[in-house]
Scaffold this motif. Structure first.
Motif, PDB file in Angstrom:
ATOM      1  N   ILE A 176      37.359  36.697  46.950  1.00 18.46           N
ATOM      2  CA  ILE A 176      36.330  37.120  47.900  1.00 18.46           C
ATOM      3  C   ILE A 176      36.434  38.625  48.121  1.00 18.46           C
ATOM      4  CG2 ILE A 176      35.539  36.961  50.298  1.00 18.46           C
ATOM      5  CD1 ILE A 176      34.773  34.536  48.661  1.00 18.46           C
ATOM      6  N   THR A 177      35.286  39.294  48.071  1.00 18.91           N
ATOM      7  CA  THR A 177      35.206  40.750  48.221  1.00 18.91           C
ATOM      8  C   THR A 177      34.404  41.117  49.467  1.00 18.91           C
ATOM      9  OG1 THR A 177      33.124  40.914  47.001  1.00 18.91           O
ATOM     10  CG2 THR A 177      35.160  40.985  45.703  1.00 18.91           C
ATOM     11  N   GLY A 178      34.111  42.403  49.587  1.00 22.45           N
ATOM     12  CA  GLY A 178      33.278  42.890  50.681  1.00 22.45           C
ATOM     13  C   GLY A 178      31.838  42.440  50.623  1.00 22.45           C
ATOM     14  N   TRP A 179      31.462  41.718  49.574  1.00 24.45           N
ATOM     15  CA  TRP A 179      30.129  41.097  49.527  1.00 24.45           C
ATOM     16  C   TRP A 179      29.936  40.222  50.766  1.00 24.45           C
ATOM     17  CZ3 TRP A 179      26.971  41.439  44.901  1.00 24.45           C
ATOM     18  CH2 TRP A 179      25.801  40.691  44.936  1.00 24.45           C
ATOM     19  N   LEU A 180      31.032  39.659  51.238  1.00 30.39           N
ATOM     20  CA  LEU A 180      31.004  38.841  52.456  1.00 30.39           C
ATOM     21  C   LEU A 180      30.403  39.603  53.625  1.00 30.39           C
ATOM     22  CD1 LEU A 180      32.350  36.106  53.727  1.00 30.39           C
ATOM     23  CD2 LEU A 180      34.151  37.673  54.463  1.00 30.39           C
ATOM     24  N   PRO A 194      34.963  28.829  54.750  1.00 29.35           N
ATOM     25  CA  PRO A 194      35.848  27.848  55.396  1.00 29.35           C
ATOM     26  C   PRO A 194      36.183  26.652  54.512  1.00 29.35           C
ATOM     27  CG  PRO A 194      34.129  28.542  56.922  1.00 29.35           C
ATOM     28  CD  PRO A 194      33.756  29.070  55.567  1.00 29.35           C
ATOM     29  N   HIS A 195      35.394  26.422  53.457  1.00 24.83           N
ATOM     30  CA  HIS A 195      35.632  25.272  52.580  1.00 24.83           C
ATOM     31  C   HIS A 195      36.657  25.555  51.491  1.00 24.83           C
ATOM     32  CE1 HIS A 195      32.297  23.003  54.326  1.00 24.83           C
ATOM     33  NE2 HIS A 195      31.575  24.103  54.255  1.00 24.83           N
ATOM     34  N   LEU A 201      42.521  30.727  47.792  1.00 19.93           N
ATOM     35  CA  LEU A 201      41.681  31.840  48.242  1.00 19.93           C
ATOM     36  C   LEU A 201      42.439  33.158  48.119  1.00 19.93           C
ATOM     37  CD1 LEU A 201      39.189  33.028  49.646  1.00 19.93           C
ATOM     38  CD2 LEU A 201      40.168  32.287  51.830  1.00 19.93           C
ATOM     39  N   MET A 202      41.844  34.110  47.402  1.00 17.03           N
ATOM     40  CA  MET A 202      42.425  35.435  47.259  1.00 17.03           C
ATOM     41  C   MET A 202      41.389  36.491  47.634  1.00 17.03           C
ATOM     42  SD  MET A 202      44.849  35.018  43.870  1.00 17.03           S
ATOM     43  CE  MET A 202      43.624  34.403  42.704  1.00 17.03           C
ATOM     44  N   ILE A 203      41.877  37.693  47.921  1.00 17.67           N
ATOM     45  CA  ILE A 203      41.001  38.765  48.403  1.00 17.67           C
ATOM     46  C   ILE A 203      41.068  39.958  47.468  1.00 17.67           C
ATOM     47  CG2 ILE A 203      40.936  38.118  50.837  1.00 17.67           C
ATOM     48  CD1 ILE A 203      43.309  40.027  51.262  1.00 17.67           C
ATOM     49  N   GLU A 204      39.991  40.718  47.441  1.00 17.58           N
ATOM     50  CA  GLU A 204      39.898  41.862  46.536  1.00 17.58           C
ATOM     51  C   GLU A 204      38.835  42.824  47.044  1.00 17.58           C
ATOM     52  OE1 GLU A 204      38.202  40.710  42.706  1.00 17.58           O
ATOM     53  OE2 GLU A 204      37.596  38.782  43.565  1.00 17.58           O
ATOM     54  N   THR A 205      38.969  44.086  46.640  1.00 20.35           N
ATOM     55  CA  THR A 205      37.951  45.062  47.025  1.00 20.35           C
ATOM     56  C   THR A 205      36.913  45.268  45.928  1.00 20.35           C
ATOM     57  OG1 THR A 205      39.339  46.882  46.213  1.00 20.35           O
ATOM     58  CG2 THR A 205      39.465  46.332  48.580  1.00 20.35           C
ATOM     59  N   ASP A 206      37.289  45.107  44.660  1.00 22.15           N
ATOM     60  CA  ASP A 206      36.455  45.479  43.518  1.00 22.15           C
ATOM     61  C   ASP A 206      36.112  46.969  43.576  1.00 22.15           C
ATOM     62  OD1 ASP A 206      35.387  44.674  41.067  1.00 22.15           O
ATOM     63  OD2 ASP A 206      33.379  44.393  41.883  1.00 22.15           O
ATOM     64  N   ASN A 250      48.336  33.879  53.698  1.00 22.75           N
ATOM     65  CA  ASN A 250      47.920  32.844  52.750  1.00 22.75           C
ATOM     66  C   ASN A 250      47.382  33.448  51.456  1.00 22.75           C
ATOM     67  OD1 ASN A 250      48.651  30.759  54.462  1.00 22.75           O
ATOM     68  ND2 ASN A 250      46.606  30.558  55.347  1.00 22.75           N
ATOM     69  N   SER A 251      46.565  34.493  51.578  1.00 23.58           N
ATOM     70  CA  SER A 251      45.993  35.103  50.380  1.00 23.58           C
ATOM     71  C   SER A 251      47.074  35.793  49.548  1.00 23.58           C
ATOM     72  CB  SER A 251      44.884  36.096  50.746  1.00 23.58           C
ATOM     73  OG  SER A 251      45.392  37.174  51.503  1.00 23.58           O
ATOM     74  N   THR A 252      48.047  36.383  50.228  1.00 28.05           N
ATOM     75  CA  THR A 252      49.147  37.030  49.519  1.00 28.05           C
ATOM     76  C   THR A 252      49.994  35.996  48.781  1.00 28.05           C
ATOM     77  OG1 THR A 252      49.221  38.922  51.014  1.00 28.05           O
ATOM     78  CG2 THR A 252      51.251  38.396  49.832  1.00 28.05           C
ATOM     79  N   ASP A 253      50.281  34.887  49.430  1.00 30.25           N
ATOM     80  CA  ASP A 253      51.026  33.807  48.774  1.00 30.25           C
ATOM     81  C   ASP A 253      50.270  33.277  47.567  1.00 30.25           C
ATOM     82  OD1 ASP A 253      53.070  34.030  50.606  1.00 30.25           O
ATOM     83  OD2 ASP A 253      52.457  32.283  51.797  1.00 30.25           O
TER      84      ASP A 253
END
Length: 264
Positions: A176-180, A194-195, A201-206, A250-253
């Protein structure tokens, strides 16, 4: 919070004048590790070179984005395989299909994607995937390799509910990126995140793309960078009904498990 940016295009020329400062700002913002995206024949070696200068902190992917699929020759395939001999290269990609732009002909996209899926089979490395407006062909090609591939993450997910659940049904990870944070295009993501199970679930900036539109004041240059990952986490946590520290942990794990990254 200790964060991991799983997708930052730090070889982009917009960072040439201040790359060290960008890394320093990311560290100050809690970004402990980053995966530098290799998305072309030119930039995949650059991603490896950058990662090699920052052992334990920066890692790289190596692949060819569907926009560049026309450059995927036999020589290019050999170059990608050579890059994957290096431990700093932790995933195959960015690879996949993009029928939204069609910067490369679709047959060329499918051929380049298939060859990179075979690299993932041969190297046993995870996949860093791109899909836009090509879901049916994307799933068909992935299904052709069913049982032979390791973990996969659909990077920069912007798709539909059906697409999300198709990916989750196969135990793939979601980036998931800043598109959110884009009220014009990303509102549906706020209802979908939430699903996503926390361990998928991982996070990124792109970065330098997709500067979160909810950052106020917005930087004058409009360039995204990894320091803004904390902002994405806060938005994501709110949408998931959890605190930012939980979302970050959680995303880091998940990222360390997926990319097999060391703990810092």
């Amino acid at each position: 919070m200790q964060l991991i940016d799983i997708g930052a295009n730090l070889t982009h020329d917009s960072f040439d004048h201040d790359r060290d400062a960008v890394l320093a700002r990311a560290r100050d913002a809690g970004v402990a590790q980053m995966v530098i995206t290799g998305a072309s024949r030119e930039h995949s070696p650059m991603a490896l070179k950058l990662a090699s200068k920052h052992p334990g902190e920066l890692f790289a992917t190596a692949g060819v984005h569907p926009h560049h699929a026309s450059e995927y020759t036999a020589e290019c395939d050999a170059e990608m395989r050579e890059l994957h001999r290096h431990a700093e290269v932790v995933a195959v990609g960015e690879c996949g299909l993009d029928y939204f732009r069609d910067f490369s002909p679709r047959p060329a996209q499918r051929r380049a994607f298939e060859l990179q899926l075979q690299i993932a089979v041969d190297t046993r490395k995870p996949l860093f995937l791109h899909q836009r407006d090509a879901h049916a062909d994307f799933m068909a090609m992935m299904n052709n390799f069913d049982g032979r591939l390791g973990p996969a993450v659909v990077h920069c997910f912007t798709g539909t509910r059906q697409e999300l659940f198709d990916y989750l049904d196969r135990d793939w990870y979601i980036g998931i990126t800043g598109w959110l944070c884009d009220e014009r295009r990303g509102q549906h993501l706020r209802e979908l995140v939430p699903h996503i199970p926390a361990n998928r679930l991982m996070i990124e900036t792109d970065a330098p793309y997709l500067l979160p539109r909810t950052i106020k004041p917005a930087p004058a240059h409009r360039r995204n960078e990894p320091m803004f990952l904390a902002h994405i986490v806060e938005e994501l946590a709110r949408d998931r009904g959890e605190d930012a520290a939980t979302a970050a942990a959680n995303s880091t794990d998940a990222a360390r498990t997926f990319f097999r990254l060391p703990t810092r």
